[in-house]
Motif scaffolding. Sequence first.
Motif, PDB file in Angstrom:
ATOM      1  N   ARG A  71       6.611  11.968   0.464  1.00  0.00           N
ATOM      2  CA  ARG A  71       5.334  12.297   1.101  1.00  0.00           C
ATOM      3  C   ARG A  71       4.352  11.127   0.996  1.00  0.00           C
ATOM      4  O   ARG A  71       3.223  11.260   0.552  1.00  0.00           O
ATOM      5  CB  ARG A  71       4.735  13.577   0.510  1.00  0.00           C
ATOM      6  CG  ARG A  71       5.670  14.770   0.619  1.00  0.00           C
ATOM      7  CD  ARG A  71       5.116  15.989  -0.088  1.00  0.00           C
ATOM      8  NE  ARG A  71       3.971  16.539   0.621  1.00  0.00           N
ATOM      9  CZ  ARG A  71       4.055  17.381   1.675  1.00  0.00           C
ATOM     10  NH1 ARG A  71       5.233  17.744   2.131  1.00  0.00           N
ATOM     11  NH2 ARG A  71       2.979  17.846   2.252  1.00  0.00           N
ATOM     12  N   ARG A  72       4.827   9.977   1.447  1.00  0.00           N
ATOM     13  CA  ARG A  72       3.988   8.783   1.393  1.00  0.00           C
ATOM     14  C   ARG A  72       4.409   7.827   2.516  1.00  0.00           C
ATOM     15  O   ARG A  72       5.562   7.834   2.971  1.00  0.00           O
ATOM     16  CB  ARG A  72       4.120   8.082   0.038  1.00  0.00           C
ATOM     17  CG  ARG A  72       5.556   7.714  -0.309  1.00  0.00           C
ATOM     18  CD  ARG A  72       5.683   7.116  -1.695  1.00  0.00           C
ATOM     19  NE  ARG A  72       7.069   6.759  -1.984  1.00  0.00           N
ATOM     20  CZ  ARG A  72       7.442   5.930  -2.942  1.00  0.00           C
ATOM     21  NH1 ARG A  72       6.527   5.359  -3.724  1.00  0.00           N
ATOM     22  NH2 ARG A  72       8.721   5.665  -3.145  1.00  0.00           N
ATOM     23  N   TRP A  90       0.850  -1.189   0.000  1.00  0.00           N
ATOM     24  CA  TRP A  90       0.000   0.000   0.000  1.00  0.00           C
ATOM     25  C   TRP A  90       0.882   1.234   0.000  1.00  0.00           C
ATOM     26  O   TRP A  90       1.947   1.262   0.618  1.00  0.00           O
ATOM     27  CB  TRP A  90      -0.912   0.035   1.232  1.00  0.00           C
ATOM     28  CG  TRP A  90      -1.978  -1.004   1.218  1.00  0.00           C
ATOM     29  CD1 TRP A  90      -3.193  -0.957   0.580  1.00  0.00           C
ATOM     30  CD2 TRP A  90      -1.945  -2.266   1.888  1.00  0.00           C
ATOM     31  NE1 TRP A  90      -3.897  -2.105   0.810  1.00  0.00           N
ATOM     32  CE2 TRP A  90      -3.156  -2.937   1.615  1.00  0.00           C
ATOM     33  CE3 TRP A  90      -1.000  -2.904   2.701  1.00  0.00           C
ATOM     34  CZ2 TRP A  90      -3.449  -4.184   2.118  1.00  0.00           C
ATOM     35  CZ3 TRP A  90      -1.276  -4.161   3.207  1.00  0.00           C
ATOM     36  CH2 TRP A  90      -2.494  -4.784   2.913  1.00  0.00           C
ATOM     37  N   ASP A  91       0.414   2.268  -0.715  1.00  0.00           N
ATOM     38  CA  ASP A  91       1.119   3.540  -0.839  1.00  0.00           C
ATOM     39  C   ASP A  91       0.154   4.626  -0.353  1.00  0.00           C
ATOM     40  O   ASP A  91      -0.735   5.051  -1.074  1.00  0.00           O
ATOM     41  CB  ASP A  91       1.518   3.757  -2.299  1.00  0.00           C
ATOM     42  CG  ASP A  91       2.419   4.960  -2.503  1.00  0.00           C
ATOM     43  OD1 ASP A  91       2.270   5.946  -1.755  1.00  0.00           O
ATOM     44  OD2 ASP A  91       3.265   4.930  -3.415  1.00  0.00           O
ATOM     45  N   VAL A  92       0.342   5.061   0.896  1.00  0.00           N
ATOM     46  CA  VAL A  92      -0.610   5.949   1.560  1.00  0.00           C
ATOM     47  C   VAL A  92      -0.052   7.371   1.568  1.00  0.00           C
ATOM     48  O   VAL A  92       1.061   7.589   2.070  1.00  0.00           O
ATOM     49  CB  VAL A  92      -0.866   5.472   3.001  1.00  0.00           C
ATOM     50  CG1 VAL A  92      -1.832   6.409   3.715  1.00  0.00           C
ATOM     51  CG2 VAL A  92      -1.402   4.039   3.008  1.00  0.00           C
ATOM     52  N   PRO A  93      -0.782   8.353   1.032  1.00  0.00           N
ATOM     53  CA  PRO A  93      -0.281   9.735   1.043  1.00  0.00           C
ATOM     54  C   PRO A  93      -0.177  10.282   2.462  1.00  0.00           C
ATOM     55  O   PRO A  93      -1.045  10.058   3.305  1.00  0.00           O
ATOM     56  CB  PRO A  93      -1.352  10.508   0.249  1.00  0.00           C
ATOM     57  CG  PRO A  93      -2.105   9.471  -0.517  1.00  0.00           C
ATOM     58  CD  PRO A  93      -2.064   8.231   0.313  1.00  0.00           C
ATOM     59  N   ILE A  94       0.928  11.016   2.723  1.00  0.00           N
ATOM     60  CA  ILE A  94       1.104  11.654   4.025  1.00  0.00           C
ATOM     61  C   ILE A  94       1.648  13.062   3.835  1.00  0.00           C
ATOM     62  O   ILE A  94       2.144  13.418   2.767  1.00  0.00           O
ATOM     63  CB  ILE A  94       2.059  10.871   4.950  1.00  0.00           C
ATOM     64  CG1 ILE A  94       3.448  10.706   4.316  1.00  0.00           C
ATOM     65  CG2 ILE A  94       1.467   9.526   5.334  1.00  0.00           C
ATOM     66  CD1 ILE A  94       4.500  10.136   5.259  1.00  0.00           C
ATOM     67  N   GLU A  95       1.532  13.867   4.907  1.00  0.00           N
ATOM     68  CA  GLU A  95       2.090  15.212   4.956  1.00  0.00           C
ATOM     69  C   GLU A  95       3.000  15.298   6.184  1.00  0.00           C
ATOM     70  O   GLU A  95       2.538  15.598   7.281  1.00  0.00           O
ATOM     71  CB  GLU A  95       0.975  16.257   5.065  1.00  0.00           C
ATOM     72  CG  GLU A  95      -0.065  16.211   3.971  1.00  0.00           C
ATOM     73  CD  GLU A  95      -1.256  17.088   4.298  1.00  0.00           C
ATOM     74  OE1 GLU A  95      -1.067  18.127   4.967  1.00  0.00           O
ATOM     75  OE2 GLU A  95      -2.385  16.728   3.915  1.00  0.00           O
TER      76      GLU A  95
END
Length: 298
Positions: A223-224, A110-115
Amino acid sequence: PSVLNLLNLMVFRFTKEGQVHHFLLDTGSPISFSTRLTHLTHEDLGFDTPFRHTLHPALIQLDDASRMLGVPITGFVGMDLVKQFDTFLIDARSRRIAPNVDPDGFNAEWDVPIEPGTFILGQASLAGGPLERVAYDTGAMCTIVLDPNLPQGLPQSEVWTVPTMYGVLPSRLYNGLDVRLENGPAWPSIVGHPQGFPNPGFRAIIGLDILSNYACLYDMRGRRLLLRESDKEPVFEMNAPFTLGIKAEFDGEDLVAAHVLDGMSENHPKVGDRIAIKGVDHAEPEAVNRITSALTML
Protein backbone atom coordinates in the motif's frame (compact mmCIF):
# COMPACT_ATOMS: atom_id res chain seq x y z
CA PRO A 1 5.06 -6.00 -28.44
CA SER A 2 6.37 -2.56 -27.69
CA VAL A 3 5.58 0.38 -25.43
CA LEU A 4 5.20 3.74 -27.11
CA ASN A 5 5.73 6.91 -25.15
CA LEU A 6 3.24 9.52 -26.35
CA LEU A 7 5.13 12.27 -24.58
CA ASN A 8 4.18 10.74 -21.27
CA LEU A 9 1.15 8.54 -21.94
CA MET A 10 1.99 4.85 -22.19
CA VAL A 11 0.46 2.77 -24.98
CA PHE A 12 0.98 -0.95 -25.61
CA ARG A 13 1.22 -1.89 -29.27
CA PHE A 14 0.91 -5.55 -30.27
CA THR A 15 -0.40 -7.78 -33.03
CA LYS A 16 -3.12 -10.33 -32.27
CA GLU A 17 -5.05 -12.46 -34.73
CA GLY A 18 -3.45 -10.56 -37.58
CA GLN A 19 -4.54 -7.12 -36.34
CA VAL A 20 -2.45 -4.36 -34.75
CA HIS A 21 -3.84 -3.09 -31.43
CA HIS A 22 -3.04 -0.06 -29.28
CA PHE A 23 -4.04 -0.19 -25.59
CA LEU A 24 -3.70 2.84 -23.32
CA LEU A 25 -2.40 2.15 -19.81
CA ASP A 26 -4.89 3.99 -17.60
CA THR A 27 -5.02 3.46 -13.84
CA GLY A 28 -7.85 6.00 -13.83
CA SER A 29 -10.06 3.39 -15.52
CA PRO A 30 -11.53 0.88 -13.03
CA ILE A 31 -11.73 -1.82 -15.69
CA SER A 32 -9.87 -3.00 -18.80
CA PHE A 33 -11.91 -2.96 -21.99
CA SER A 34 -11.69 -3.19 -25.76
CA THR A 35 -13.65 -2.50 -28.90
CA ARG A 36 -12.30 -5.66 -30.57
CA LEU A 37 -10.77 -8.17 -28.15
CA THR A 38 -12.29 -10.33 -25.43
CA HIS A 39 -9.10 -10.97 -23.44
CA LEU A 40 -5.45 -10.01 -22.96
CA THR A 41 -2.50 -12.23 -22.10
CA HIS A 42 1.00 -11.59 -20.77
CA GLU A 43 2.34 -12.26 -24.27
CA ASP A 44 0.25 -9.39 -25.68
CA LEU A 45 1.77 -6.91 -23.22
CA GLY A 46 5.27 -8.39 -23.21
CA PHE A 47 5.17 -9.46 -19.53
CA ASP A 48 7.01 -12.46 -18.08
CA THR A 49 4.34 -13.13 -15.43
CA PRO A 50 1.67 -15.37 -17.03
CA PHE A 51 -1.94 -14.19 -17.03
CA ARG A 52 -5.09 -14.28 -19.11
CA HIS A 53 -7.39 -11.34 -18.39
CA THR A 54 -10.99 -11.02 -19.56
CA LEU A 55 -11.83 -7.66 -21.11
CA HIS A 56 -15.09 -5.77 -20.75
CA PRO A 57 -16.94 -4.31 -23.71
CA ALA A 58 -15.83 -0.74 -24.44
CA LEU A 59 -17.07 1.72 -21.83
CA ILE A 60 -16.69 4.75 -24.05
CA GLN A 61 -16.34 5.69 -27.68
CA LEU A 62 -12.64 5.75 -28.52
CA ASP A 63 -12.87 7.88 -31.66
CA ASP A 64 -12.09 11.16 -29.88
CA ALA A 65 -9.14 9.71 -27.98
CA SER A 66 -7.82 8.08 -31.15
CA ARG A 67 -8.09 11.31 -33.07
CA MET A 68 -6.17 13.28 -30.44
CA LEU A 69 -3.54 10.58 -30.01
CA GLY A 70 -3.10 10.12 -33.72
CA VAL A 71 -3.31 6.33 -33.47
CA PRO A 72 -6.36 4.04 -33.37
CA ILE A 73 -6.87 3.10 -29.71
CA THR A 74 -8.61 -0.26 -29.44
CA GLY A 75 -8.64 -0.70 -25.67
CA PHE A 76 -7.58 0.33 -22.17
CA VAL A 77 -5.47 -1.53 -19.60
CA GLY A 78 -7.21 -0.53 -16.36
CA MET A 79 -6.97 -1.07 -12.62
CA ASP A 80 -8.64 -4.49 -12.58
CA LEU A 81 -5.58 -5.87 -14.38
CA VAL A 82 -2.93 -3.70 -12.72
CA LYS A 83 -3.98 -4.47 -9.14
CA GLN A 84 -3.83 -8.25 -9.59
CA PHE A 85 -0.03 -8.01 -9.38
CA ASP A 86 1.86 -7.52 -6.11
CA THR A 87 3.78 -4.59 -7.62
CA PHE A 88 3.60 -2.71 -10.92
CA LEU A 89 6.45 -0.61 -12.33
CA ILE A 90 5.82 2.31 -14.70
CA ASP A 91 8.86 4.26 -15.90
CA ALA A 92 7.72 6.57 -18.70
CA ARG A 93 11.17 7.96 -19.47
CA SER A 94 12.71 4.55 -20.10
CA ARG A 95 9.49 3.19 -21.64
CA ARG A 96 9.50 0.31 -19.15
CA ILE A 97 6.40 -1.32 -17.71
CA ALA A 98 6.77 -4.49 -15.64
CA PRO A 99 4.72 -6.37 -13.02
CA ASN A 100 6.03 -7.99 -9.83
CA VAL A 101 9.25 -5.97 -9.51
CA ASP A 102 10.95 -6.53 -6.13
CA PRO A 103 10.51 -3.35 -4.05
CA ASP A 104 13.50 -4.21 -1.83
CA GLY A 105 15.96 -3.53 -4.64
CA PHE A 106 14.19 -0.47 -6.00
CA ASN A 107 16.17 2.19 -4.04
CA ALA A 108 13.22 4.52 -3.67
CA GLU A 109 13.74 8.18 -2.81
CA TRP A 110 10.14 8.68 -1.69
CA ASP A 111 7.65 6.30 -0.06
CA VAL A 112 4.13 7.64 -0.68
CA PRO A 113 1.12 5.98 1.03
CA ILE A 114 -1.60 4.75 -1.33
CA GLU A 115 -4.91 2.88 -1.19
CA PRO A 116 -5.15 0.59 -4.23
CA GLY A 117 -8.69 -0.38 -5.18
CA THR A 118 -11.03 0.82 -7.88
CA PHE A 119 -8.55 3.69 -8.22
CA ILE A 120 -5.09 4.26 -6.73
CA LEU A 121 -5.87 6.81 -4.03
CA GLY A 122 -3.53 8.84 -1.86
CA GLN A 123 -3.17 12.32 -0.39
CA ALA A 124 -1.56 15.52 -1.58
CA SER A 125 -1.42 19.20 -0.68
CA LEU A 126 -2.61 21.66 -3.32
CA ALA A 127 -1.40 25.27 -3.27
CA GLY A 128 0.01 24.89 0.25
CA GLY A 129 -3.26 23.63 1.72
CA PRO A 130 -3.89 20.60 3.93
CA LEU A 131 -3.56 17.04 2.68
CA GLU A 132 -6.57 15.99 0.63
CA ARG A 133 -7.59 12.81 -1.15
CA VAL A 134 -6.28 12.43 -4.71
CA ALA A 135 -6.06 9.68 -7.34
CA TYR A 136 -2.93 8.63 -9.26
CA ASP A 137 -3.89 8.34 -12.92
CA THR A 138 -1.56 7.09 -15.67
CA GLY A 139 -4.16 8.06 -18.26
CA ALA A 140 -4.14 11.75 -17.36
CA MET A 141 -1.68 13.83 -19.39
CA CYS A 142 -1.63 16.48 -16.67
CA THR A 143 -2.74 16.92 -13.09
CA ILE A 144 -6.45 17.71 -12.86
CA VAL A 145 -8.17 19.65 -10.08
CA LEU A 146 -11.86 18.82 -9.72
CA ASP A 147 -12.70 21.28 -6.94
CA PRO A 148 -14.31 24.42 -8.42
CA ASN A 149 -12.47 26.64 -5.92
CA LEU A 150 -9.05 27.29 -7.43
CA PRO A 151 -6.66 29.98 -6.17
CA GLN A 152 -7.30 33.33 -7.78
CA GLY A 153 -4.96 34.96 -10.28
CA LEU A 154 -3.41 31.90 -11.92
CA PRO A 155 -2.64 32.31 -15.65
CA GLN A 156 -5.21 30.32 -17.60
CA SER A 157 -5.84 29.02 -21.09
CA GLU A 158 -8.90 29.39 -23.24
CA VAL A 159 -11.46 26.60 -23.00
CA TRP A 160 -10.48 23.48 -24.92
CA THR A 161 -11.97 19.99 -25.01
CA VAL A 162 -10.49 16.70 -23.86
CA PRO A 163 -11.81 13.10 -24.03
CA THR A 164 -12.56 11.59 -20.60
CA MET A 165 -14.31 8.51 -19.23
CA TYR A 166 -17.35 10.78 -18.91
CA GLY A 167 -17.36 12.07 -22.47
CA VAL A 168 -15.61 14.99 -24.15
CA LEU A 169 -15.54 17.79 -21.59
CA PRO A 170 -14.59 21.46 -21.86
CA SER A 171 -11.58 22.36 -19.73
CA ARG A 172 -9.22 25.19 -18.90
CA LEU A 173 -5.56 24.89 -17.96
CA TYR A 174 -4.09 26.87 -15.06
CA ASN A 175 -0.39 27.50 -14.57
CA GLY A 176 1.63 27.53 -11.35
CA LEU A 177 -0.40 25.58 -8.80
CA ASP A 178 1.94 23.81 -6.37
CA VAL A 179 1.26 20.11 -5.78
CA ARG A 180 3.02 18.22 -2.97
CA LEU A 181 2.51 14.46 -2.59
CA GLU A 182 2.23 13.03 0.91
CA ASN A 183 5.78 12.06 1.98
CA GLY A 184 6.81 12.92 -1.57
CA PRO A 185 8.08 15.65 -3.89
CA ALA A 186 6.47 18.99 -4.70
CA TRP A 187 5.84 20.34 -8.21
CA PRO A 188 4.62 23.66 -9.63
CA SER A 189 2.10 22.26 -12.08
CA ILE A 190 -0.02 23.21 -15.03
CA VAL A 191 -3.36 21.74 -13.98
CA GLY A 192 -6.49 20.97 -15.91
CA HIS A 193 -9.88 22.07 -14.59
CA PRO A 194 -12.68 20.30 -16.52
CA GLN A 195 -16.32 21.33 -16.45
CA GLY A 196 -19.02 18.72 -15.91
CA PHE A 197 -16.77 16.10 -14.28
CA PRO A 198 -18.85 14.08 -11.77
CA ASN A 199 -17.72 14.08 -8.15
CA PRO A 200 -15.55 10.94 -7.75
CA GLY A 201 -14.87 11.39 -4.03
CA PHE A 202 -11.41 12.93 -4.37
CA ARG A 203 -10.30 16.49 -5.06
CA ALA A 204 -7.62 16.03 -7.70
CA ILE A 205 -6.07 13.59 -10.15
CA ILE A 206 -2.27 13.38 -10.12
CA GLY A 207 -1.24 13.00 -13.75
CA LEU A 208 1.83 12.09 -15.72
CA ASP A 209 3.13 15.66 -15.87
CA ILE A 210 4.37 14.78 -12.36
CA LEU A 211 4.59 10.99 -12.38
CA SER A 212 6.47 10.64 -15.66
CA ASN A 213 9.51 12.29 -14.09
CA TYR A 214 9.97 9.22 -11.88
CA ALA A 215 10.27 5.49 -12.01
CA CYS A 216 7.02 4.64 -10.18
CA LEU A 217 6.65 1.30 -8.40
CA TYR A 218 3.08 0.75 -7.23
CA ASP A 219 3.34 -1.68 -4.30
CA MET A 220 -0.23 -2.98 -4.02
CA ARG A 221 0.45 -5.33 -1.14
CA GLY A 222 2.52 -2.78 0.81
CA ARG A 223 0.00 0.00 0.00
CA ARG A 224 2.66 2.45 -1.07
CA LEU A 225 3.95 4.20 -4.18
CA LEU A 226 7.74 4.13 -4.40
CA LEU A 227 9.28 6.95 -6.43
CA ARG A 228 12.81 7.21 -7.77
CA GLU A 229 14.03 9.91 -10.12
CA SER A 230 14.39 8.29 -13.50
CA ASP A 231 18.00 7.72 -14.54
CA LYS A 232 16.99 8.21 -18.16
CA GLU A 233 16.75 11.46 -20.03
CA PRO A 234 13.20 12.27 -21.14
CA VAL A 235 12.22 10.51 -24.32
CA PHE A 236 11.39 13.95 -25.65
CA GLU A 237 12.88 17.11 -24.20
CA MET A 238 9.73 18.87 -23.10
CA ASN A 239 9.61 22.62 -22.64
CA ALA A 240 5.88 22.94 -23.14
CA PRO A 241 2.73 21.54 -21.54
CA PHE A 242 2.19 17.89 -22.33
CA THR A 243 -0.19 17.23 -25.19
CA LEU A 244 -1.69 14.04 -26.56
CA GLY A 245 0.23 12.22 -29.24
CA ILE A 246 2.45 15.18 -29.96
CA LYS A 247 6.13 15.91 -29.46
CA ALA A 248 6.91 19.57 -28.81
CA GLU A 249 10.30 21.18 -28.30
CA PHE A 250 11.36 24.76 -27.73
CA ASP A 251 14.26 25.61 -30.04
CA GLY A 252 15.07 28.92 -28.35
CA GLU A 253 12.76 30.93 -30.55
CA ASP A 254 9.71 28.92 -31.56
CA LEU A 255 7.84 25.86 -30.44
CA VAL A 256 8.53 23.09 -32.95
CA ALA A 257 5.92 20.32 -32.90
CA ALA A 258 5.42 17.02 -34.69
CA HIS A 259 3.29 13.91 -34.44
CA VAL A 260 5.11 10.95 -32.93
CA LEU A 261 3.01 8.07 -34.31
CA ASP A 262 1.62 7.06 -37.63
CA GLY A 263 -2.07 6.34 -38.14
CA MET A 264 -3.21 9.94 -38.63
CA SER A 265 -5.64 10.75 -41.41
CA GLU A 266 -4.46 12.35 -44.65
CA ASN A 267 -5.64 15.71 -43.35
CA HIS A 268 -2.96 15.75 -40.67
CA PRO A 269 0.73 16.52 -41.00
CA LYS A 270 2.86 13.41 -41.47
CA VAL A 271 4.88 11.84 -38.69
CA GLY A 272 8.12 13.76 -38.22
CA ASP A 273 6.97 16.87 -40.08
CA ARG A 274 8.26 19.67 -37.89
CA ILE A 275 5.92 22.63 -37.68
CA ALA A 276 7.16 25.89 -36.15
CA ILE A 277 4.45 27.59 -34.10
CA LYS A 278 5.20 31.29 -33.92
CA GLY A 279 4.52 33.66 -31.08
CA VAL A 280 3.80 31.14 -28.32
CA ASP A 281 5.24 31.53 -24.84
CA HIS A 282 6.10 27.92 -24.08
CA ALA A 283 5.71 28.54 -20.35
CA GLU A 284 2.04 29.50 -20.64
CA PRO A 285 -0.89 27.07 -20.68
CA GLU A 286 -2.24 28.57 -23.92
CA ALA A 287 0.60 26.79 -25.74
CA VAL A 288 -1.47 23.60 -25.55
CA ASN A 289 -4.24 25.08 -27.65
CA ARG A 290 -1.83 26.42 -30.26
CA ILE A 291 0.07 23.14 -30.58
CA THR A 292 -3.08 21.05 -30.82
CA SER A 293 -4.65 23.36 -33.38
CA ALA A 294 -1.53 23.39 -35.55
CA LEU A 295 -1.16 19.64 -35.63
CA THR A 296 -4.75 18.40 -35.64
CA MET A 297 -6.19 21.14 -37.86
CA LEU A 298 -9.38 21.07 -35.79
